[in-house]
Every structure is written in structure tokens, then in C-alpha cells.
Motif scaffolding. Structure first.
Motif, PDB file in Angstrom:
ATOM      1  N   UNK A   1       0.937  -1.226   0.034  1.00  0.00           N
ATOM      2  CA  UNK A   1       0.032   0.106  -0.140  1.00  0.00           C
ATOM      3  C   UNK A   1       0.859   1.352   0.086  1.00  0.00           C
ATOM      4  N   UNK A   2       2.180   1.209  -0.649  1.00  0.00           N
ATOM      5  CA  UNK A   2       2.969   2.144  -0.742  1.00  0.00           C
ATOM      6  C   UNK A   2       3.118   2.968  -2.137  1.00  0.00           C
ATOM      7  N   UNK A   3       3.647   3.950  -2.245  1.00  0.00           N
ATOM      8  CA  UNK A   3       3.854   4.670  -3.483  1.00  0.00           C
ATOM      9  C   UNK A   3       5.302   4.224  -4.029  1.00  0.00           C
ATOM     10  N   UNK A   4       6.199   3.578  -3.037  1.00  0.00           N
ATOM     11  CA  UNK A   4       7.654   3.455  -3.639  1.00  0.00           C
ATOM     12  C   UNK A   4       7.845   2.366  -2.839  1.00  0.00           C
ATOM     13  N   UNK A   5       9.063   1.540  -3.367  1.00  0.00           N
ATOM     14  CA  UNK A   5       9.569   0.395  -2.590  1.00  0.00           C
ATOM     15  C   UNK A   5       9.464  -0.894  -2.716  1.00  0.00           C
ATOM     16  N   UNK A   6      10.327  -1.863  -2.127  1.00  0.00           N
ATOM     17  CA  UNK A   6       9.938  -3.154  -2.289  1.00  0.00           C
ATOM     18  C   UNK A   6      11.044  -3.881  -1.277  1.00  0.00           C
TER      19      UNK A   6
END
Length: 447
Positions: A256-261
């Protein structure tokens, strides 16, 4: 029942048909090349395009931007351990960064990677290591009209055939993608995950779960797998993920984020090897190419993703769109998946051969008719593979409302009504790597 209310809004505008025609031609009939301002309802992807919760926005303010030892990293590490059950976490700037870290560590030239169905960046990362990505879907996955409960499953039978051909030593990695994005977002059963675990053990391979949509998958398991009829989404997710040796995750989906993994594992040796590659390509292991505030947002999002009210609302909105399209006689892949509705372009344009990319024709017609942006996942996106001619309409999380869905349906109906006059497309320019051509290639009308 809707599980949230809006607290911030953005004004959007539907460009005129003339503007849309010019924009489409200028984009080389590839909607990836469109400016976002030229799109009215954007269903290109659900990756990083959703609305964050108030708790996530609050978490941004406590982001620790320290290069090493960030408190925000430790909060993400704790969330991954609590929600997913893995103690070791290597963050990355997004899912494909995590794929580079993990598959660059596990694969070498001449290897074979087995997957229920490789998605585009997964296939590309496997190929980039000199390895061969081989899909092992169940038979029903290629049939848009089949009604199986777990059409995303991994075919162990097909995988054994591949091993018989190449030898077990050539297959160091077995991957299961949940839900199965390239197979129309179809879910995977826990029983199938157990079988894949056993198969990986048989051939001494590392078992990786691509967990981008792990919570959505768990929701389907609760509905469709009798053993888990009384279980909570959070319990099911922990159970299913626990069979893997490692996870690869785009936090832009069920984080549920706009960036990252990130890569997560319970194998200390694999963790150390991944950390070394992550430093080279992503950043120090306690930030991994992410800002501290984004680490914070994902830590909160992972916990929110397994809340019953959230995931029910998420999956049911997708089902609503599928039902509305079906009622309007627009051919859709059934049953509906967890994050997107997939349109059957072959059924809409029976007069167009695969070589003229009926899926991409439909993508262009959806934009032309109503400013709706989807993505083709057929012969254009996956050259040289045997895939149905599908168009994915991926719903960003907590973003669009019923009025937007109604506009999508009206747009799709208009495209279907004009389908007989549609002409095909051909590739005009494309990048050197075929696995990635749909991102940047330009096309032109046939004839």
C-alpha cells in the motif's frame, strides 16, 4: 460496504476526443508514452498508484533518513516479521529492484527458472542473468471462460516435465507468484503452495514466492479453500508465505505504498549474499534506495493490507467492475481476479490475428473512446509466448469510485460496438530486449 472515506481529492479532466486522438498518435499508439494529464481514468497499473491512509501519511513525518541503522528500517523489518513471518529483510527501491537483488544472487547463465507464470520484469530479470524463464501454469489459466477456483496455481506436473528435459541441477529456483498477475490475477491455493514446496525440495531448489498481492490471495483462499473457511486473512497469509525460502515483494501493491520493495528470507546465508548485491545496486541494507519516510509508509501499509475490512473492499470493487462489464456484454476473463479485470481482446476482435496485436488495439480504443488507460498483456507484451490476448484494467487501491467504474464500462461498450471496423497495429520501433518492448515501443496502424 466501502471501508474508507476521502480526505483529499484531485481534480481530473477528460480531454476532448480530438485531443485524445492527437495524444495517441503522438505516443506511437503505446499508452505508456502518454502524459498522465491526458488520461481520465488511469488503470494502467495498481503498482504505487493507490491512495495512502491517514496512518501512513502520519508515519511519513517520523521517517528517519539516516544512511545506516535507520529506525524506519527497523519498523519495516518488524512489520515483515509480524505480517509475513520472515526475520531478514533487504529493502529495494521497488519490486524490480528486489528482483534484481534476488535473482541476480540465485541465477547464473544457463539456469532455468520455473514460475506459475512469469510477469514482465520477472521474465526480464531471469533472462538478464542468462537464464531461461519457463512458465508452468495450470491448463485452465489460458481459458478466459473456465470457472476454476484457483486458476493461478503452479502446475507441478509441467514443472516435472521441464526437469526431466533439462535436469534438476539446471533449476536452482522455483517461483510462485501470488496472485498470478500474468494469468489474469487468479489466486493460488495453499495446498498448491505446499505441493510446490515439496517439489522444490525434491530438486533441491530455492522456493521463492512473489508476494506482491499476498493479502488479496489470502482473501480468495478464505473464500474458496475449505480448510481455511474460518481463518482470517492475516493467518492465511502467514501460513502460505511460510512455505517459501524467500519472498520478493513490490511494496507498491499489497504494501500500500507509492514506492519501495524488498527481499525477505529466513536463510541467513542467502540474506548475506543478497545484502552484498543490494549495496551494489540499491543502497546500504538499512535503506535500500528508499527514503526513510517510504520505509515508514510501507511498514504501516503491510499491516493494513491484511485487515479484513480493507481487503474485502479491495477485492469486491474489482468484482463489481467485472460484473458491470459482463452485464454490458463486454467479454471478460472469469472469474475476476484480485487487483484487475482482464478483457478478452480476442473475443472482441476475432478478425484480427495475434500478429496485429488485438490487445493493443483494444488498449488504444479504450483510450480513444473515453480516456481510459489499461495495459495489454498478450502477444505484444510477451512476444514468443503462448498467452491469451488480454487487456488488464488494474484498479489503484482506495482511489476510484463507482462513477469512475461506470465511465469505464461505458467506454468499453463503445469500443465493443465499434470493434468490427477496428484495424490492427504493427511495431514501428522497439528496444533491444524483447521482454521489455511494451514499455517503450511505438506502433503504427496496419495498412
Amino acid at each position: 460496504m466501502v471501508a474508507y472515506k476521502s480526505k483529499t481529492v484531485e481534480r481530473i479532466r477528460l480531454p476532448s476526443r480530438e485531443e485524445r486522438e492527437r495524444a495517441l498518435e503522438g505516443a506511437g499508439y503505446n499508452v505508456f508514452n502518454l502524459d498522465a494529464d491526458d488520461v481520465f481514468v488511469d488503470l494502467l497499473t495498481d503498482s504505487g498508484t493507490g491512495a495512502m491512509s491517514d496512518a501512513q501519511w502520519a508515519a511519513l513525518l517520523r521517517g528517519d533518513e539516516s544512511y545506516a541503522g535507520s529506525k524506519s528500517f527497523h519498523r519495516l523489518e518488524s512489520a515483515v516479521a509480524d505480517v509475513m513471518g520472515f526475520p531478514h529483510v533487504v529493502p529495494a527501491h521497488q519490486g524490480r529492484g528486489a528482483e534484481n537483488v534476488l535473482y541476480g544472487t540465485l541465477l547464473s547463465d544457463g539456469d532455468v527458472a520455473l514460475n506459475n507464470t512469469h510477469f514482465d520484469t520477472t521474465r526480464a530479470h531471469v533472462a538478464n542473468q542468462g537464464a531461461d524463464p519457463v512458465d508452468c501454469p495450470v491448463a485452465d489459466a489460458r481459458d478466459p471462460d473456465a470457472e476454476g477456483p484457483f486458476k493461478g496455481n503452479f502446475s507441478v506436473e509441467r514443472a516435472r516435465e521441464v526437469v526431466d528435459e533439462v535436469g534438476a541441477e539446471a533449476v536452482p529456483v522455483v517461483i510462485q507468484t501470488i496472485t498470478n498477475n500474468s494469468a489474469a490475477g487468479q489466486p493460488v491455493s495453499v495446498e498448491n503452495t505446499r505441493r510446490v514446496r515439496e517439489f522444490a525440495d525434491e530438486i533441491d531448489a530455492t522456493f521463492v514466492i512473489d508476494a506482491c498481492r499476498f493479502a488479496e490471495n489470502a482473501y480468495f483462499v478464505a473464500e474458496r479453500e475449505a480448510e481455511f473457511a474460518d481463518a482470517q486473512v492475516a493467518e492465511i497469509a502467514r501460513e502460505q508465505l511460510g512455505y517459501a525460502d524467500a519472498l520478493v515483494m513490490s511494496g507498491k501493491k499489497d504494501g500500500l505504498a507509492n514506492a519501495g520493495g524488498f527481499v525477505a528470507t529466513d536463510d541467513a546465508d542467502l540474506y548475506e549474499r543478497c545484502k552484498g548485491r543490494a549495496i551494489l545496486y540499491e543502497g546500504f541494507p538499512t535503506y535500500g534506495g528508499m527514503a526513510g519516510r517510504d520505509l515508514e509508509a510501507m511498514a504501516v501499509g503491510l499491516r493494513e493490507a491484511t485487515e479484513e475490512a480493507y481487503v474485502e473492499d479491495r477485492v469486491e470493487q474489482v468484482r463489481d467492475l467485472a460484473a458491470m462489464l459482463d452485464e454490458a456484454d463486454v467479454p471478460v476473463y472469469t472469474p475476476a481476479g484480485g487487483h484487475a479485470v482482464y478483457l478478452d481482446a480476442e473475443a472482441i476482435y476475432p478478425h484480427l490475428p495475434a500478429a496485429e496485436f488485438p490487445g493493443q488495439v483494444l488498449v488504444c480504443d479504450l483510450y480513444r473512446e473515453g480516456g481510459v488507460r489499461g495495459v495489454e498483456l498478450g502477444s505484444f507484451a510477451f512476444p514468443g509466448t503462448d498467452r491469451p490476448e488480454l487487456v488488464r484494467l488494474a484498479l489503484p487501491r482506495r482511489t476510484y469510485h463507482r462513477e469512475h467504474l461506470e465511465h469505464v464500462v461505458e467506454t468499453a461498450v463503445a469500443a465493443v460496438e465499434n470493434a468490427e471496423t477496428a484495424t490492427g497495429l504493427r511495431v514501428a520501433t522497439e528496444p533491444a530486449m524483447p521482454e521489455l518492448r511494451h514499455f517503450t515501443a511505438e506502433l503504427e496502424p496496419v495498412g
